[in-house]
Scaffold this motif. Sequence first.
Motif, short mmCIF file in Angstrom:
data_model
loop_
_atom_site.label_atom_id
_atom_site.label_comp_id
_atom_site.label_asym_id
_atom_site.label_seq_id
_atom_site.Cartn_x
_atom_site.Cartn_y
_atom_site.Cartn_z
N TRP A 43 42.84 36.74 35.36
CA TRP A 43 43.22 37.78 36.07
C TRP A 43 42.88 37.91 37.68
N ALA A 47 40.69 42.67 34.64
CA ALA A 47 40.80 43.05 33.11
C ALA A 47 39.83 42.92 32.16
N LYS A 80 45.59 29.20 39.56
CA LYS A 80 44.61 29.84 39.05
C LYS A 80 43.14 28.99 39.35
N LYS A 108 51.47 43.44 40.17
CA LYS A 108 50.55 42.86 39.24
C LYS A 108 50.64 43.95 38.00
N VAL A 162 48.78 44.61 33.96
CA VAL A 162 47.70 44.33 32.98
C VAL A 162 47.91 44.94 31.65
N SER A 184 38.47 33.66 35.26
CA SER A 184 39.46 34.18 34.43
C SER A 184 40.86 34.16 35.20
N TYR A 233 48.81 30.30 29.80
CA TYR A 233 49.06 30.60 31.24
C TYR A 233 50.34 29.99 31.49
N SER A 262 44.65 45.65 28.74
CA SER A 262 43.46 45.04 28.35
C SER A 262 43.20 45.71 26.96
N GLY A 276 44.54 43.20 42.45
CA GLY A 276 44.94 43.08 41.12
C GLY A 276 44.01 43.98 40.44
N VAL A 302 47.92 39.40 31.80
CA VAL A 302 48.18 39.77 33.18
C VAL A 302 49.48 39.18 33.76
N PHE A 340 43.18 40.45 26.86
CA PHE A 340 43.96 40.94 28.05
C PHE A 340 45.06 40.27 28.34
#
Length: 789
Positions: free
Chosen positions: A110, A540, A126, A476, A478, A108, A389, A480, A537, A445, A443
Amino acid sequence: MKHSALRPAFKLLPLALAMVYAQQTMAQAQPAADDTQVVEVTAQKRKEKIKDVPLAITAISGSALEDRGMEGPAALSGVIPNLQMSQAPVSSLIASIGMRGITSGQPSIWADPSVGLYVDGVFVGKNMGALFDVIDIARVEALRGPQGTLFGRNTEAGAINFVTRKPTGVFGGNLGLELGSRSKQVGRLSMDLPKMGILSASIGARSEKQDGSISNPNGEAWGSKDRQAGRVALRLEPTKDLTIDYAYDQSKIDETPPAGSLTSSRGYGSLYPLTTQIGGTNYAFQNAGCLAFNPPGTCVFPTPGIGPAMRNTGAESASYPTSVSGSTQYGPQYQRLDLTGHSLTAEYRLSPSTTLRYIGSTRDMAYSDHADYDGTALLIFEGLRTTDYSSQSHELQLIGGSAGLRYVAGAYLFKDDGTSLQRQAGGLLTFHPQVPGYQMANFNVGTDAKALYGQVDMDVGAWAFGLGGRHTSETKTVRSWRYKTNSTFVQGTNPTTLDVSGEQTFTQFTPNLNVLYRLNKDTNLFGRIAKGFKSGGFPAEAPVTATAGPNKAFNPETSTSFELGVKGSFMGGKGQYSATVFTTDVKDYQISLLPAGSTSPTIINAGKLKNQGFELDASVAPADGTRVTIGYGYLDAKFKEYLALSPTNVPVDSASNTVVSGAPRHTLGVSLEQRLMRTGSGVTLRGLVDYRYVSDRYSYPGQISATAANATVGNSAAESLRPALGLLDLRLIASGIKLFGPGDAEVAVFVKNATNEHKTVAHMDVSGFYQVSAWNDPRTYGVTLNYKW
């Protein structure tokens, strides 16, 4: 699964255009140069001979990759010493990359990777969507060990940089077609246009289709390919001191995922007592949702849960499957990727020895998949995921020096933002095979990173000393949110079960010191000490417990690496080699796992890791027309500390009882290239034999014994073990064939995985209840035709 708007590019228009230009530019057209011997790299932001760079590097030329049909990151495993690269269990577009025993397998967005992937110095970002094909590769540079000073974020284990070919301004190109087993069809076009004033341009395109390798009675065969990619590169040279390179690339993929076959209906949960606790909660292998349909005390592993129902399907098998049935409730399974990127590199030569460089980029990824996580036709655990993303980066570099002194200074900015919407369904959510549950787990991020870095290298006689450092600050964020739902995944009147947010900043300084000693004109010795850093991080997707949750951050991972090596040449320059020994100490090692009894992954900081090993890269041409290349890596990876809770909820150090994941002891790549004949008309026949080997390794940091005094609750080493895999590829190439126009044709026949090995290459033990696995591709064969002018 069609992309009809892109396919006309692979029909007759490029060929017609090529022929028109070819007739106009016959005098200036030249065959592509053979660049198989890469002697210069840009690992330290400037062109240098590879033997003068004081760190472990493997460089592979674009022509060597082309000869072997290697067109992206997925093909590098076993080729580069101590590199382990695999796909996720149910997606061949998601990478799990490890180098020198440091890896990150969380798919993922996150989570961050441990090995940085770059295209022309632009960070890919990523693991999700990282296994795409790269067009017009000039070379690949794989830098092993921490690269935090010059490459920056998330390069704790190393960095892999794909350097693309820049426009030449001279008309030329390559038009190719490949046909192979399982109805494989690949079209390729790479073309440089004639220079127009200050502008040079090149275009590239690729299209691939192939049927799947494992049948699905309920849909299209698993593991099909349907991919289109395009690239446009422009080079502006307004003055002799200013060069501007712009590139646009796009990839579209719409295909079936690899089969997740049910290799065992009993997960590691069967090793533990039914009263096992996790963090003091007495439901480890029970399930609260099951209590709605069964009497208290019966909702435990393995009955009346999902295991018996899965076994009754007859799908369970530890052998390579020829057929895997997928659930049909939500339509066919798929994996889709729409990736676009813009990059701009501007270089201005301030003086003969000083260059100011700017690198800017934006990348946008739309990824979606529909995965069957149980390998049966039952609705046990199914997921539909949509991820958007985007990232942008800006980097300014000042590169210069004088006689005996070289320096690099830079500033770096990086931002990203991503959202995943996840629809999950199945009996695993209720632990009742006939009564599925439904939920949304969503989520968002984001990252805001800044860095300043620099390195100075100085020559003192036969010695060269380098000192560098980088200061990084990453913020960072987040959010969720989750809710239960019905089979249509509409929230309706269902209340939100979770909605939390978090923000945290992580800072780190990563220095490095290197020394090079020029023993003689053929041999250099080097040593290096470097710090590595992977940001912390938010997990999430993590389950909520008294001590953990999606808005409770995990810590950064840091490391210190020492390496000593020698680089040189022999046999009068016919052979080159590089050998390195290293040791790396890792603190706060980040481990991705599925907590027992949960369908939500998380990351924990497990403790300390110590990796040490040896690496060898060598290439020799013992006779005219013959070349042998070898890359070998040896790795010894062990936990020095692994802090977790025992089955009785007692804190223990389980280091001596836990194996390290993603750390094969041996990696080996051997290549033999032999010219078999050369005719008077200029036709050359060559044979290529390539063998890649990765020894057995573990998917998870598994427990050696579930009954040891320092046992914890989690994956076992036995069920996490992935077998060794050796792949033999054969290719016969006839080049220099005169057909028409100014160019030459090249024909090649090939066999990949010639011995038809069948091994599991990815694996997931789902919450301790059952296991699914993905397999390597079976034997494939085909023929390629290229026309180069």
